[in-house]
Design an enzyme around this catalytic site. Structure first.
Site, PDB file in Angstrom:
ATOM      1  N   ILE A 284      -1.372  -2.329  -7.203  1.00  0.00           N
ATOM      2  CA  ILE A 284      -1.432  -2.658  -5.780  1.00  0.00           C
ATOM      3  C   ILE A 284      -0.831  -1.528  -4.958  1.00  0.00           C
ATOM      4  CG2 ILE A 284      -0.898  -4.365  -4.021  1.00  0.00           C
ATOM      5  CD1 ILE A 284      -2.717  -5.294  -6.410  1.00  0.00           C
ATOM      6  N   ASP A 285       0.261  -0.948  -5.420  1.00  0.00           N
ATOM      7  CA  ASP A 285       0.826   0.212  -4.745  1.00  0.00           C
ATOM      8  C   ASP A 285      -0.160   1.376  -4.737  1.00  0.00           C
ATOM      9  OD1 ASP A 285       3.282  -0.724  -3.878  1.00  0.00           O
ATOM     10  OD2 ASP A 285       4.308  -0.248  -5.737  1.00  0.00           O
ATOM     11  N   VAL A 286      -0.828   1.586  -5.863  1.00  0.00           N
ATOM     12  CA  VAL A 286      -1.801   2.678  -5.941  1.00  0.00           C
ATOM     13  C   VAL A 286      -2.955   2.439  -4.971  1.00  0.00           C
ATOM     14  CG1 VAL A 286      -3.441   3.873  -7.446  1.00  0.00           C
ATOM     15  CG2 VAL A 286      -1.174   3.258  -8.309  1.00  0.00           C
TER      16      VAL A 286
ATOM     17  N   GLY B 264      -1.728   3.079  -1.485  1.00  0.00           N
ATOM     18  CA  GLY B 264      -1.613   4.501  -1.234  1.00  0.00           C
ATOM     19  C   GLY B 264      -2.959   5.139  -0.963  1.00  0.00           C
TER      20      GLY B 264
END
Length: 397
Positions: free
Chosen positions: A168-170, A173
């Protein structure tokens, strides 16, 4: 743009003031740096980015987690809560093309680093905020977002399972980087700034793609299929006699090619498996047949047979094994404490960016503080005073 296009890549001359930490924001700014932007990473002078403490493993005293998302940047250690630190931050923002932050809601305003304040001094700035839950004042971490978005609900076998990477962070980003690129194009063509808002929760929901759309169309919660696929069969892992491999027969032609290659043309001619829809409905009949067959021979034999037949297939590799087996997957940087450091390339390349260009290693905490402050107009005496007061920090060495 802040200056002449002296570097390599389409974003040469773009300056990014990066107040983000951990993964989503730093990953976005690393991608911008890969395209030639000058990224100045601002961290707390005491502890720095939270991910510096997320180890082991370490290389040269630096956590691998931090190293993964911060190359190509210059590092400034600055206490933005200190009044004089806020003045340094405001100067940095005033000369930036992009400002990116992931403070909790309301924190940027208290620090005088909110969009409204920054835009008064820099009307055409691209201002990007990354939040866990949009405007909600809740801390958002990848694991909790995976849970609340439905990601965990559809992952795993018997119990909800998170992905093995902070996906989810990727995704967030990537969304931030794409939106910033669009905003920079608008800025270049009409001279106007832009506000970019990225939500980890919304990034997760949009990243569900076909699964989310199927849920909306059917009105039913998706089931958990583990290493299989809800709407394509056979599209899953199988156990060979000595290990695992994965098959992705994504259409009827590929399914028949698979059956011929493994010596079971009868399955390809069976009316119960004639179309993908038939195979989805009858997976409980088909998969045991294939599983029993695949268990009789080594994975290398099956992958060779299917590969020759044009059926998408792959052996299940370890991460290190995959990195070593893929040509050009990694490159090296020279780090001040870790020495020669292997790093993973981004998933894209640009013709305007030489593949062999020198990329700066992830900065030490405060490695470029004095350098950047001098560029912002602080003299040596002023920088020394800020260091003595603990407002800024310069890395040793």
């Amino acid at each position: 743009m802040t200056g002449a296009r002296t570097g390599a890549g389409p974003l040469a001359g773009v300056r990014v003031a990066d107040f983000s930490r951990v993964l989503a924001g730093p990953y976005a700014t690393m991608l911008l740096a890969e395209m030639g932007a000058e990224v100045i990473k601002v961290e707390h002078p005491g502890h720095g980015d939270d991910s510096r403490a997320w180890g082991p493993p370490h290389a040269g005293g630096e956590a691998a987690y931090y190293l993964s998302a911060n190359r190509g940047k210059r590092g400034v250690a600055l206490d933005v809560k200190h009044p004089e630190g806020r003045e340094v931050a405001r100067r940095l923002c005033a000369g930036a093309d992009v400002v990116i932050e992931n403070f909790r809601p309301g924190v940027a305003a208290r620090l005088g680093l909110d969009e409204e304040t920054v835009r008064r001094a820099n009307p055409s700035v691209v201002y990007c905020s990354i939040r866990g839950y949009g405007g909600e004042d809740r801390p958002g971490f990848d694991a909790t977002i995976q849970g609340e978005s439905g990601f965990m609900h559809i992952t795993g076998e018997d119990t909800p399972t998170k992905a093995g990477v902070a996906i989810i962070d990727v995704l967030s980003g990537l969304n931030a980087a794409v939106a910033i690129l669009g905003a920079l194009y608008r800025r270049a063509t009409c001279g106007e700034g832009e506000r970019v808002e990225v939500s980890l929760l919304n990034s997760a929901l949009s990243g569900l793609v076909n699964v989310a759309q199927s849920a909306l169309v059917s009105g039913a919660e998706p089931a958990r299929y583990g290493n299989a696929h809800p709407t394509v069969v056979p599209y899953q892992t199988f156990a060979a006699s000595d290990g695992w491999f994965v098959v992705a027969a994504g259409n009827d032609r590929l399914f028949r090619a698979l059956c011929d290659a493994v010596g079971r043309p009868d399955l390809g001619a069976d009316a119960r498996f004639a179309t993908n829809g038939d195979r989805v409905r009858n997976r409980d009949l088909l998969i045991p047949e294939l599983s029993a067959l695949f268990a009789t021979r080594p994975a290398a034999e099956w992958t060779a047979l299917l590969d020759e037949a044009g059926v998408p297939v792959g052996r299940i590799r370890g991460v290190l094994e995959a990195l070593r087996a893929t040509e050009g997957a990694t490159f090296q940087v020279e780090h001040p404490t870790a020495g020669t450091l292997d790093m993973v390339r981004t998933g894209f390349s640009l013709a305007s960016v030489p593949a062999d260009r020198k990329i700066a290693a992830p900065p030490l905490l405060g490695q470029h503080t004095r350098e950047v402050l001098a560029e912002l107009g602080f003299d040596a005496a002023g920088i020394a005073r800020l260091e003595e007061a603990g407002v800024v920090r310069q890395a040793a060495g």
